[in-house]
Design an enzyme around this catalytic site. Structure first.
Site, PDB file in Angstrom:
ATOM      1  N   ASP A 281      48.704   4.482 -26.505  1.00 26.14           N
ATOM      2  CA  ASP A 281      49.303   3.182 -26.850  1.00 26.14           C
ATOM      3  C   ASP A 281      49.018   2.751 -28.283  1.00 26.14           C
ATOM      4  O   ASP A 281      47.916   2.876 -28.796  1.00 26.14           O
ATOM      5  CB  ASP A 281      48.808   2.084 -25.921  1.00 26.14           C
ATOM      6  CG  ASP A 281      49.479   0.761 -26.245  1.00 26.14           C
ATOM      7  OD1 ASP A 281      50.705   0.698 -26.140  1.00 26.14           O
ATOM      8  OD2 ASP A 281      48.774  -0.177 -26.658  1.00 26.14           O
TER       9      ASP A 281
ATOM     10  N   ASP B  55      48.967  -6.554 -22.695  1.00 25.03           N
ATOM     11  CA  ASP B  55      48.889  -6.008 -24.061  1.00 25.03           C
ATOM     12  C   ASP B  55      48.075  -6.954 -24.945  1.00 25.03           C
ATOM     13  O   ASP B  55      48.368  -7.134 -26.132  1.00 25.03           O
ATOM     14  CB  ASP B  55      50.279  -5.752 -24.656  1.00 25.03           C
ATOM     15  CG  ASP B  55      50.215  -4.811 -25.875  1.00 25.03           C
ATOM     16  OD1 ASP B  55      49.112  -4.289 -26.171  1.00 25.03           O
ATOM     17  OD2 ASP B  55      51.255  -4.608 -26.521  1.00 25.03           O
TER      18      ASP B  55
END
Lengths: 178, 441, 312
Positions: free
Chosen positions: B156, B309
């Site tokens: 990520d 996130d």
């Protein structure tokens, strides 16, 4: 409550008298230049020039305009304003007698700025000041050579000069400030 | 850290928004559930529910805790505190730390830091490739076999853009039931990209991040996952086009799951007109039509979960020009608030749906059996008590996070979390953190 | 007028005409022996340049000095823009120094906006070009130049047709010009290969054409934008030669323009790329005039922004 202190006929008489005074003082129209301070000083200067021509046939006094906006000392206090044209007659001002023409003489700051602006344009032999109304309350050591009418006022009052060329009517009105 | 065996009695609470009951916590588990007033209060700490909603503790599949390496932005301890205040009992810590979580050693360190902090279970996510460089696979098996028991792998922040490498990763993790969580971003289409590409990016003179750069990778990856018969998880879906592709893939029976962030459920690209980098995020905030699409997809299950996130950044990385600012925004403390605002209040999701999208589904994707369990007797007492009515303007200064890049600053939002229990021990009571972060070695 | 000039969109029709009229009067003043006015005596104007642009800096410097302002040139290029704190720290420094106006040039789009709205500084902020966003004083001087040639130096540009050619995608000049020219009533056509037009350009208040020859016969002004050769490497167009052939202004194309049309360029020019030397130096070219007008425009902007401002 607005009070009219000069009407059309009063304005006309005042301008005629100023024209006579100028001629008398300068001993004729030779080497004379009238510089109106926008906006209402400019038509007043033109009218004085016309009257001079009427008194002294053949006298053709040059008329210009002198914008003093960029020479003001109060830019910080007031929003910037649009500039008016500065027009110097083709004859120039060097060695001539310049008569500054304005509608109202108040603090004297406009005239101080006008003297600065004028000095950037050349070196006149002498500078005079003609105003339609002197309302007093000077903040600088400045006085007019030719005054249409002295109008004592309080600081709370406003003096409004209207001229036919811009406002459709000739008059001077005193009112209370809003 | 284990529970101390204290008993808590939650009175007049509505599990998943259902009928009001009393719930007793005995030790680490739910000991009893009965009608109001039916359970003995003696010897128990009573928490008056006043008709509030009881949900399983929330599980975040996508958190950046920054430790090790960027402790100036966040630590496992401060991030855990923010998570607990947000109603979470488990978070998955992304691998883009310094050093990168690409070895058993690093993931075990993060796991232990989480246990020491003791506020949420911190499940490390392992990097797919060594150093996130996208060149060769990290030791995925070693991370899976470590104490941390990693099941979710992700680069990520970077996309595994090499198709062969992505295929191999998808295949390899089948051996231990892992999942590849892909940050879907075609790198060449997004070089130096700053915000969603569209009319606004053209007007603001900020380089565009086109939707197709996300959608093209998702399309490729679902086909790869289908081909090799593996599990794919799509991180932070942000466009209507992505939703369509995932919907199509699911209809074909492909094992794909997907997440949406709270900010993509609420915020839109027009916030970039302020040039305030607090709104700079990757993937970028999109158009209102995209927001509508991801909400609808979350409602119908096309998007399986909400993941935060949560991306803390120190002030100097945000108090600057947009182009040089860091990507990312905080999310842990406002995630549930945003879901209530965007999904529950408009009637798109009921409380059972919230429990699924924020707890049981993410736990299932991460293969974490101790979390996201039903509110039933005998189940682990990982719970969050939710006040659906409380609201207040978001104050970034009040955050437990070490960072302040909160995109909701000043916004009037729900303030739902009243209490959080991790295996029977309260981590949050009356909306305040119960215990300080555990002592650091 | 707003307190800052960050975008051409900040200017209403009335504001824009006021700037042009003021600049015209100032041009008359500076055309006389007087090169200096006392208007901004005692005020401090900081030229904060994070990106090299000697011509723009000199233009602003000349403007400020002709208004008697104290000018401080602050060249921050090279000081680490990558670590963004520098903008904030610089701003705080300028605030401490009592800057009344900050003229900022920056490679990052939005940096002037950030400076104006972050609360770091109380000075008026003038955008002197930010990234690929805007360059409003360039648009003003372009509009001024067009007004002198096409509208007798008064009023607006109603009904005038302006064609802007080249790298619109990366051009702050094009963005500001489209906005301002639209405000002033002109009809703008952008001409570029599709790769050099931003996504969403169809929503801009202008026409778009991929073909240069078509709009030329009805163009009153033609503005050629600088095209950087590096764009070729990023596949925006195949070769310099092909670009010049399809989008360059040469004598043949210049002959398609009406007799009264003017040719403009914000500079610096890539002669042989977007414009041939023959046209750049030809009778229709007003490129040098643009530079002259830049000083008057910037004087007008500084004067109008600093009027009424509280002393620092």
């Amino acid at each position: 409550m607005a009070t009219r202190v000069l009407d059309e006929a009063d304005v006309s008489r005042a301008l005629s008298r100023i024209a006579h005074e100028i001629l008398e003082r300068e001993k004729g129209a030779e080497r004379l230049v009238l510089m109106g301070i926008p906006s209402r000083g400019v038509p007043l200067a033109r009218r004085i020039a016309e009257r001079i021509a009427g008194i002294e046939p053949g006298a053709d006094v040059p008329v210009g305009s002198l914008d003093i906006t960029m020479f003001r000392d109060d830019l910080r206090m007031k929003p910037a304003r649009a500039l008016e044209p500065t027009v110097v007659p083709p004859e120039g001002i060097d060695g001539r007698t310049v008569v500054l023409v304005d509608d109202v003489l108040f603090s004297g700051r406009t005239i101080r700025a006008a003297l600065d602006a004028l000095s950037e344009l050349g070196r006149p032999r002498a500078v005079r000041l003609a105003v339609l109304v002197d309302r007093g309350h000077r903040e600088l050591p400045i006085r007019a050579d030719h005054v249409g009418k002295n109008v004592p006022t309080s600081l709370r009052e406003s003096v409004r000069v209207r001229v036919a060329e811009l406002d459709g009517v000739d008059e001077v009105v005193i009112g209370e400030d809003a | 850290m284990t529970s101390n065996g204290t008993t808590y009695l939650l009175t007049d609470v509505r599990p998943l928004g259902g009928d009001p009951v009393d719930v007793r916590i005995d030790g680490e588990s739910i000991g009893a559930i009965g009608t109001r007033g039916s359970l003995a209060a003696e010897g128990a700490h009573v928490v008056a529910g006043a008709g509030r909603v009881l949900l399983p503790g929330l599980v975040d599949l996508h958190t950046h805790l920054r430790e090790p390496g960027r402790e100036d932005a966040e630590t496992v301890a401060t991030g855990s505190a923010a998570a607990a205040l947000g109603g979470f009992t488990a978070v998955h810590a992304m691998a883009n730390t310094e050093p990168v979580a690409d070895t058993a050693g690093v993931v075990e360190q993060v796991w232990h830091l989480g246990q020491q902090a003791g506020l949420v279970d911190v499940f490390p996510v392992g990097a797919v490739t060594v150093g996130l460089r996208g060149e060769r696979l990290a030791e995925l098996g070693a991370m899976a076999d470590s104490t941390a028991g990693v099941r979710v792998f992700s680069d990520d922040g970077r996309c595994v853009s090499d198709a062969v490498l992505m295929r191999r990763a998808l295949e390899y993790v089948k051996a231990f039931d892992g999942v590849i969580a892909q940050h879907s971003q075609e790198p060449r289409l997004t070089a130096d990209a700053q915000m969603n590409e569209g009319e606004l990016s053209g007007r603001l003179g900020l380089r565009g991040w086109p939707a197709v750069a996300e959608e093209a990778i998702i399309a490729r990856d679902v086909l790869l996952a289908d081909h090799v018969g593996s599990r794919l998880h799509v991180c932070h879906v942000s466009t209507a086009g992505s939703v369509e592709i995932i919907r199509w893939a699911k209809s074909r029976g492909i094992a794909v799951t997907a997440e949406v962030t709270p900010h993509h459920l609420l915020l839109t690209e027009d916030l970039a007109t302020s040039y305030d980098p607090v709104f700079k995020v990757n993937p970028p905030l999109r158009r209102p039509a995209d927001v509508a699409a991801v909400r609808e997809a979350l409602a119908d299950g096309t998007i399986d979960i909400v993941a935060t996130d949560h991306a803390p950044h120190p002030v100097e990385d945000k108090e600057c020009e947009w182009n040089v600012a860091a990507f990312g925004m905080l999310g842990l403390e406002q995630a549930l608030a945003v879901v209530i605002e965007t999904m529950v209040a408009p009637g798109l999701l009921d409380w059972a749906g919230v429990a699924d999208r924020l707890s049981s589904a993410p736990a299932r994707i991460g293969r974490r059996t101790g979390h996201g369990t039903p509110v039933e007797v005998g189940q682990p007492a990982n719970l969050v008590l939710v006040d659906p009515w409380a609201r207040r303007p978001v104050d970034p200064a009040a955050s437990a996070s070490r960072s302040r890049n909160n995109p909701y600053a000043g916004r009037d939002l729900p303030a739902p979390v009243v209490a959080t229990f991790l295996r029977g021990r309260p981590t949050v009571l009356d909306g305040a953190l119960c215990a300080p972060a555990g002592p650091r070695p | 007028m707003n307190r800052h000039l960050l975008s051409a969109a900040d200017l209403s029709h009335e504001d824009a005409v006021l700037v042009l009229d003021t600049a015209r009067e100032l041009a008359a003043v500076t055309g006389r022996a007087v090169k200096k006015l006392p208007t901004l005596r005692g005020r401090t104007v900081v030229n904060l340049f994070f990106e090299d642009s000697t011509r723009t800096r000199i233009s602003f410097e000349a403007a400020a000095k002709r208004l008697s302002a104290d000018v401080i040139n602050f060249s921050a290029k090279g000081s680490s823009v990558s670590k963004g704190e520098s903008l904030k720290d610089t701003a705080l420094t300028l605030q401490a120094m009592g800057a009344d106006a900050v003229v900022i040039r920056h490679s990052a789009s939005g940096a002037p906006h950030r400076l104006a709205h972050s609360g770091w500084i109380s000075a008026a902020v003038v955008n002197a070009g930010d990234g690929t966003h805007e360059h409003p004083t360039q648009a003003l001087l372009d509009a001024y130049t067009m007004r002198e040639h096409l509208a007798g130096g008064a009023g607006d540009l109603s009904g005038r047709r302006v064609t802007i050619v080249g790298d619109v995608l990366h051009s702050r000049v094009a963005r500001s010009n489209v906005l301002l020219l639209h405000t002033l009533g002109a009809e703008v056509t952008l001409v570029a290969p599709p790769t050099l037009l931003p996504v969403g350009v169809e929503t801009w208040p202008c026409e778009v054409s991929y073909d240069l020859d078509a709009p030329l016969p009805k163009s009153d002004a033609l503005m050629m934008l600088r095209v950087q050769r590096e764009r070729m490497d990023a596949a925006y167009f195949p070769s310099e030669r092909e670009y010049a052939r399809r989008y360059g202004l040469d004598a043949r194309r210049a002959a398609l323009l009406p007799d009264h049309a003017v040719v403009m360029h914000p500079g610096p020019m890539n002669r042989g790329m977007e414009i041939t030397a023959e046209v750049a130096d030809g009778p229709r070219s007003v490129i040098v005039e643009q530079v002259t007008n830049g000083v008057s425009i910037r004087m007008a902007v500084l004067y109008l922004l600093l009027g009424g401002a509280e002393p620092a």
